[in-house]
Design a protein around this motif. Structure first.
Motif, short mmCIF file in Angstrom:
data_model
loop_
_atom_site.label_atom_id
_atom_site.label_comp_id
_atom_site.label_asym_id
_atom_site.label_seq_id
_atom_site.Cartn_x
_atom_site.Cartn_y
_atom_site.Cartn_z
N SER A 58 35.80 39.54 23.96
CA SER A 58 35.89 39.11 22.57
C SER A 58 37.31 38.67 22.27
CB SER A 58 35.50 40.28 21.64
OG SER A 58 36.51 41.27 21.66
N LEU A 86 39.07 40.07 20.12
CA LEU A 86 39.81 41.30 19.85
C LEU A 86 40.59 41.73 21.07
CD1 LEU A 86 40.37 43.66 17.89
CD2 LEU A 86 38.39 44.79 18.86
N PHE A 87 40.00 41.57 22.25
CA PHE A 87 40.64 41.96 23.49
C PHE A 87 40.71 40.75 24.41
CE2 PHE A 87 38.42 45.80 21.99
CZ PHE A 87 39.49 46.66 21.88
N THR A 91 36.55 44.76 28.14
CA THR A 91 36.70 46.15 27.73
C THR A 91 35.39 46.87 27.97
OG1 THR A 91 38.21 45.43 26.01
CG2 THR A 91 37.35 47.66 25.83
N LEU A 120 29.04 46.14 19.25
CA LEU A 120 30.39 45.72 18.89
C LEU A 120 30.28 44.51 17.98
CD1 LEU A 120 33.50 45.84 19.26
CD2 LEU A 120 33.19 44.34 21.25
N ASP A 166 32.84 42.38 15.14
CA ASP A 166 34.08 42.18 14.38
C ASP A 166 35.08 43.33 14.57
OD1 ASP A 166 32.95 39.82 13.40
OD2 ASP A 166 32.12 40.84 11.63
N GLY A 167 35.22 43.81 15.80
CA GLY A 167 36.18 44.87 16.08
C GLY A 167 35.71 46.26 15.70
N ASP A 176 36.51 52.16 15.07
CA ASP A 176 37.40 51.03 15.29
C ASP A 176 37.50 50.81 16.81
OD1 ASP A 176 39.99 49.73 15.96
OD2 ASP A 176 40.26 49.74 13.78
N ALA A 177 37.14 49.63 17.29
CA ALA A 177 37.11 49.37 18.73
C ALA A 177 38.51 49.33 19.34
CB ALA A 177 36.40 48.05 19.02
N LYS A 178 39.49 48.95 18.56
CA LYS A 178 40.85 48.84 19.09
C LYS A 178 41.53 50.19 19.25
CE LYS A 178 44.75 45.75 18.70
NZ LYS A 178 45.31 44.63 17.98
N ASN A 199 33.44 48.72 7.61
CA ASN A 199 34.33 49.74 8.16
C ASN A 199 34.66 50.82 7.13
OD1 ASN A 199 35.94 48.21 6.46
ND2 ASN A 199 37.68 48.18 7.85
#
Length: 157
Positions: A3, A5-6, A10, A54, A56-57, A72-74, A115
């Motif tokens: 994504s 995001l990364f 991941t 997953l 939007d993060g 939160d994925a991060k 979120n």
């Protein structure tokens, strides 16, 4: 999943019992092999049967305690956990502005991908027996297979 995001692949791993935690790994190819580096680890078992979603993060799923959750994925921070007990498992699908979940207690649940909090939009009982399969969404139609082997078509208008 890859994504924006990364910038690498991941992998999220979750377990229950003696391994009741969720871990995110960065997987990169270095020379002729792949190397996994731990990004974060949280003392929260994020899934029991079905793979979390997953979007939007954010990671959405069903906990081993049978509640919907959002992480939160991060960072791995647990953002919210719904208070309602669901079936033994549940699959969550991204249908754009909302998420659709089918839980094994025969409930089709529509909720916001937020979120901040769990916000249910609608909930329907779609079978008289447990629903263990992932629903199939096609346009405005939802196909639901239950434990008895019945396949039901629901139409959204």
């Amino acid at each position: 999943p890859r994504s924006t995001l990364f910038p690498y692949t991941t992998l999220f791993r979750s377990g229950k019992g003696g391994t009741a935690n969720t871990t995110a790994f960065k997987v990169e190819k270095k020379s002729d092999k792949f190397v996994a580096t731990e990004l974060w680890k949280k003392d929260f078992a994020a899934a029991n049967y079905h793979t979390p979603l997953l979007k939007d993060g954010l990671i959405f799923g069903v906990t081993p305690a049978l509640n919907f959750f959002c992480m939160d994925a991060k960072t791995g921070a647990q953002l919210w956990t719904d208070k309602t007990k669901r079936g033994d498992c549940g699959s969550i699908l991204d249908v754009g502005s909302v998420l659709v979940a089918l839980t094994s207690d025969s409930k089709l649940v529509v909720f916001k991908a937020s979120n901040k909090e769990y916000r249910e939009i609608a909930k329907y009982t779609v079978s008289d027996s447990p629903t263990w399969c992932v629903p199939i969404l096609a346009g405005n139609r939802i196909f639901v297979k239950d434990k008895s082997g019945s396949l039901t078509l629901w139409t959204i208008e």
